[in-house]
Design an enzyme around this catalytic site. Structure first.
Site, mmCIF file in Angstrom:
data_model
loop_
_atom_site.group_PDB
_atom_site.id
_atom_site.type_symbol
_atom_site.label_atom_id
_atom_site.label_comp_id
_atom_site.label_asym_id
_atom_site.label_seq_id
_atom_site.Cartn_x
_atom_site.Cartn_y
_atom_site.Cartn_z
ATOM 1 N N ASP A 84 76.873 85.717 61.434
ATOM 2 C CA ASP A 84 76.399 84.779 62.450
ATOM 3 C C ASP A 84 74.885 84.923 62.552
ATOM 4 O OD1 ASP A 84 76.771 82.963 64.782
ATOM 5 O OD2 ASP A 84 75.973 84.659 65.893
ATOM 6 N N SER A 85 74.264 83.954 63.199
ATOM 7 C CA SER A 85 72.819 84.038 63.419
ATOM 8 C C SER A 85 72.459 85.190 64.359
ATOM 9 C CB SER A 85 72.330 82.719 64.016
ATOM 10 O OG SER A 85 73.044 82.446 65.208
ATOM 11 N N GLY B 267 69.665 77.473 65.412
ATOM 12 C CA GLY B 267 69.887 76.092 65.838
ATOM 13 C C GLY B 267 68.648 75.225 65.974
ATOM 14 N N CYS C 1 78.983 81.160 62.580
ATOM 15 C CA CYS C 1 77.949 80.338 63.218
ATOM 16 C C CYS C 1 78.131 78.864 62.824
ATOM 17 C CB CYS C 1 76.603 80.858 62.719
ATOM 18 S SG CYS C 1 75.189 79.911 63.245
ATOM 19 N N THR D 215 76.091 76.435 63.120
ATOM 20 C CA THR D 215 74.881 75.915 62.469
ATOM 21 C C THR D 215 74.863 76.340 60.997
ATOM 22 O OG1 THR D 215 73.764 76.149 64.594
ATOM 23 C CG2 THR D 215 72.372 75.820 62.659
ATOM 24 N N GLU E 240 72.954 83.456 76.845
ATOM 25 C CA GLU E 240 72.453 84.802 76.523
ATOM 26 C C GLU E 240 71.822 85.481 77.737
ATOM 27 O OE1 GLU E 240 70.337 85.132 72.853
ATOM 28 O OE2 GLU E 240 72.040 84.348 71.721
ATOM 29 N N CYS F 201 79.772 75.475 68.987
ATOM 30 C CA CYS F 201 78.746 76.523 68.941
ATOM 31 C C CYS F 201 79.398 77.825 69.389
ATOM 32 C CB CYS F 201 77.591 76.150 69.876
ATOM 33 S SG CYS F 201 76.372 77.455 70.100
ATOM 34 N N THR F 202 78.981 78.895 68.747
ATOM 35 C CA THR F 202 79.575 80.207 69.059
ATOM 36 C C THR F 202 79.477 80.598 70.535
ATOM 37 O OG1 THR F 202 77.435 81.134 68.420
ATOM 38 C CG2 THR F 202 79.212 81.244 66.782
ATOM 39 N N HIS F 203 78.450 80.108 71.196
ATOM 40 C CA HIS F 203 78.219 80.527 72.583
ATOM 41 C C HIS F 203 79.051 79.741 73.606
ATOM 42 C CE1 HIS F 203 74.875 82.361 70.586
ATOM 43 N NE2 HIS F 203 74.318 82.796 71.692
#
Ligand code: DGL
Length: 262
Positions: free
Chosen positions: A10-11, A43, A73, A75, A152, A186-188
């Site tokens: 992942d990023s 992103g 990720c 992206t 985050e 999106c992962t978040h």
């Protein structure tokens, strides 16, 4: 062979939502995670840059004894999956295709929304994936650059009015199109699922992390590649392991793994 690692990259931190989903339904899989915290976020970056970073991420993982790669990720998957598939002779799993497939299977009115990073939306990967599955589906997308930093900062609980307002603004144009299903691309965003549900209680919400893990499980079963013994899960980052550890406890409750700096 089957107890070899699944390499997940992942990023940065967000891919832990995918790892969490994998650990839940594939508890015996051995996992190496790499989060490119040094270059996060992806992103907002240009495609050429993202492709170079994705190659480096996979190269790092490939030094371990892998049986498969998971691009956690959105992206990175949207922009770099073909590159990775051409580089390695092993199954490569992503998040965009399974989320698109699942969304098409549950949408009744064939109007689907997707929210993701700027680069993921601009890549049109979701549009292409959906068109391949069902040409009649109309996909409405919106890039949401403010959401990753808010998550985050831990601002995703129900009492975070600022985040709720911003999210409402991002969802409004999609809801006005009468979507009945929304991909959290999106992962978040799985951390914002409750908030999305409050804003749009009547739509299907698809978390790309969960469906990606399900697809991984199905395919490992089909290919007879399931692990029968959990030996280890290892986590690597490219910078600031302390911050990763702090955030990891937000993304996965009681995260108590050692984090290695490369
Ligand atoms: N992991 C990214 C994604 O799922 C979000 C964070 C970033 O922009 O790097 O698209």
């Amino acid at each position: 062979m089957n107890n070899k690692y699944i390499g997940v990259f992942d990023s940065g931190i967000g891919g832990l939502t995918v790892v969490k989903s994998i650990m839940k339904i594939l508890p015996k899989e051995n996992i190496i995670y790499f989060g490119d915290t040094l270059n996060s976020p992806y992103g907002d970056k240009k495609e050429e840059q993202i492709i170079e970073l994705v190659k480096q991420d996979a190269k790092f993982l490939a030094q371990f004894d892998l049986k498969a790669i998971v691009i956690a990720c959105n992206t990175a998957d949207a922009i770099g999956k073909d590159t990775i598939m051409n580089m390695y002779d092993m199954p490569v799993f992503g998040v965009v295709d399974p989320a698109s497939k699942y969304a098409c299977s549950i949408s009744k009115n064939k109007k689907i929304g997707v929210i993701a990073t700027k680069a993921a939306i601009n890549s049109k990967a979701y549009d292409e994936a959906i068109k391949r599955i069902d040409e009649e589906v109309e996909l409405y997308s919106n890039a949401c650059p403010l959401l990753v930093p808010l998550v985050e900062q831990g601002k995703f609980t129900d009492d975070c009015l600022e985040t709720k307002q911003i999210l409402e603004g991002y969802l409004k144009p999609l809801l006005e199109k009468d979507i009945d299903s929304l991909i959290l691309g999106c992962t978040h965003y799985p951390l914002l699922e409750n908030m999305v549900r409050q804003i749009a209680p009547n739509i299907n919400i698809i978390s790309s992390s969960d469906v990606a893990a399900k697809k991984l499980k199905e395919d490992l079963e089909k290919m007879n590649m399931m692990s029968d013994e959990l030996i280890e899960r290892k986590f690597y980052v490219s910078s600031d392991s302390n911050n990763f550890a702090r955030l990891a406890n937000i993304f996965i409750k009681d995260f108590d793994y050692k984090i290695n700096l490369i």
